[in-house]
Motif scaffolding. Sequence first.
Motif, mmCIF file in Angstrom:
data_model
loop_
_atom_site.group_PDB
_atom_site.id
_atom_site.type_symbol
_atom_site.label_atom_id
_atom_site.label_comp_id
_atom_site.label_asym_id
_atom_site.label_seq_id
_atom_site.Cartn_x
_atom_site.Cartn_y
_atom_site.Cartn_z
ATOM 1 N N GLY A 127 -81.102 -59.050 -11.020
ATOM 2 C CA GLY A 127 -81.250 -60.021 -12.106
ATOM 3 C C GLY A 127 -82.279 -59.539 -13.110
ATOM 4 O O GLY A 127 -83.086 -58.642 -12.809
ATOM 5 N N ALA A 128 -82.230 -60.127 -14.305
ATOM 6 C CA ALA A 128 -83.153 -59.686 -15.361
ATOM 7 C C ALA A 128 -83.668 -60.862 -16.177
ATOM 8 O O ALA A 128 -84.046 -60.701 -17.332
ATOM 9 N N GLY A 129 -83.705 -62.044 -15.589
ATOM 10 C CA GLY A 129 -84.210 -63.232 -16.281
ATOM 11 C C GLY A 129 -85.681 -63.468 -15.966
ATOM 12 O O GLY A 129 -86.394 -62.565 -15.505
ATOM 13 N N GLY A 130 -86.130 -64.696 -16.195
ATOM 14 C CA GLY A 130 -87.535 -65.041 -15.994
ATOM 15 C C GLY A 130 -87.985 -64.869 -14.549
ATOM 16 O O GLY A 130 -89.101 -64.397 -14.287
ATOM 17 N N ALA A 131 -87.124 -65.227 -13.603
ATOM 18 C CA ALA A 131 -87.509 -65.113 -12.197
ATOM 19 C C ALA A 131 -87.668 -63.636 -11.817
ATOM 20 O O ALA A 131 -88.574 -63.273 -11.047
ATOM 21 N N ASN A 150 -78.981 -54.929 -12.596
ATOM 22 C CA ASN A 150 -78.435 -56.044 -13.381
ATOM 23 C C ASN A 150 -77.011 -55.756 -13.808
ATOM 24 O O ASN A 150 -76.604 -54.617 -13.975
ATOM 25 N N ARG A 151 -76.267 -56.853 -13.941
ATOM 26 C CA ARG A 151 -74.863 -56.787 -14.349
ATOM 27 C C ARG A 151 -74.768 -56.262 -15.777
ATOM 28 O O ARG A 151 -74.033 -55.324 -16.056
ATOM 29 N N THR A 152 -75.585 -56.833 -16.679
ATOM 30 C CA THR A 152 -75.582 -56.389 -18.083
ATOM 31 C C THR A 152 -76.627 -55.291 -18.237
ATOM 32 O O THR A 152 -77.833 -55.536 -18.126
ATOM 33 N N LYS A 155 -79.746 -55.417 -20.897
ATOM 34 C CA LYS A 155 -80.825 -56.346 -20.548
ATOM 35 C C LYS A 155 -81.670 -55.800 -19.389
ATOM 36 O O LYS A 155 -82.903 -55.860 -19.408
ATOM 37 N N LEU A 170 -75.716 -52.972 -11.675
ATOM 38 C CA LEU A 170 -75.354 -53.653 -10.428
ATOM 39 C C LEU A 170 -74.079 -53.066 -9.817
ATOM 40 O O LEU A 170 -73.945 -52.967 -8.597
ATOM 41 N N THR A 184 -82.847 -62.565 -7.582
ATOM 42 C CA THR A 184 -83.587 -63.469 -8.476
ATOM 43 C C THR A 184 -82.641 -64.257 -9.376
ATOM 44 O O THR A 184 -83.095 -64.986 -10.243
ATOM 45 N N THR A 185 -81.322 -64.088 -9.203
ATOM 46 C CA THR A 185 -80.382 -64.879 -9.998
ATOM 47 C C THR A 185 -80.204 -66.242 -9.320
ATOM 48 O O THR A 185 -80.625 -66.434 -8.179
ATOM 49 N N VAL A 187 -77.340 -67.420 -8.561
ATOM 50 C CA VAL A 187 -76.013 -67.424 -7.935
ATOM 51 C C VAL A 187 -76.138 -67.781 -6.449
ATOM 52 O O VAL A 187 -76.851 -67.092 -5.705
#
Length: 274
Positions: A127-131, A150-152, A155, A170, A184-185, A187
């Motif tokens: 994951g690549a967000g805030g978490a 990460n999938r994208t 990012k 990913l 960290t996603t 999902v």
Amino acid sequence: MFEGGQRIFALFGNPVGHSLSPLMHHTAYGEMRINALYVPFCVPNLEDAVRGIRGMGIGGVSVTIPFKSEVLRYLDELEESASRIGAVNTIVNEEGRLYGHNTDWIGFGRDLKEFLPIQGNTFGVLGAGGAARAVLFGVLSEGGNPVVLNRTAAKGEALAKEFGCSFLPLSEIRLLKADCIVNTTSVGMAPQMATSPLEAKVLGNFPHIVDIIYNPLETKLLKEARKAGCRTRSGLGMFIQQGAEQIRLWTGMEPPVESMKRAVREKLEGYEKN
Ligand code: ATR
């Protein structure tokens, strides 16, 4: 329960209806004999809500989805880790001055260390967000070696560059050699419990799998990882430890971590039975 002279703490989020933070905090205050109330607010306007912290003398606030980044601009000072992570989950009100802290990375690091050593180990951070930012900061601060997955790609690459670590798409996770994968996603989080961010067939490549989700206690990812022979860890300990650190910041006292964990675990187990 409602009387004059109580210290008031709050949770700002939207929605907050299912949050277990009030249960965790009240369990702690009860055992610590602190006369305090922890009030969840479903906030329609964050700027006005933050003004209310000063206006009403609220002692401290937990900040949750979707406000952890937006809140930075309304605070008076940011502690360094909050500024690096770009997210605040804890506000401390010191005589009308609002300080922004991040206890997510501290909670993550404390709990992870009980599970496996961080120093010198490689962690695939999914994951690549805030978490993901809090987890990367936590792993790096303890001398671990994180790899962003990460999938994208764009990012994930940007995030890896910012934190000075490597990146792998990913889709190429089968090429990764890591001691542990951290999801960290969101999902797999309730109510989307039938989903997992990883295919079951890759899980056996990794000795340890951590999910930062705590509801459900065992996500589909962790269930499949357990079946593949991995050691697993849920997000419950991280959740408790980030809250414990908030209580330390607000009261200067040591919270009863085991009682907090027991109360939240029992509540989550109750959900699973229904
Ligand atoms: P938060 O700030 O709460 O961490 P976010 O910013 O929405 O949440 O980040 C979610 C992360 O989960 C993203 O990195 C996202 O991947 P993309 O960058 O490719 O969008 C990742 N994510 C969400 N759904 C996913 C899925 N089904 N499989 C893999 N990664 C997923």
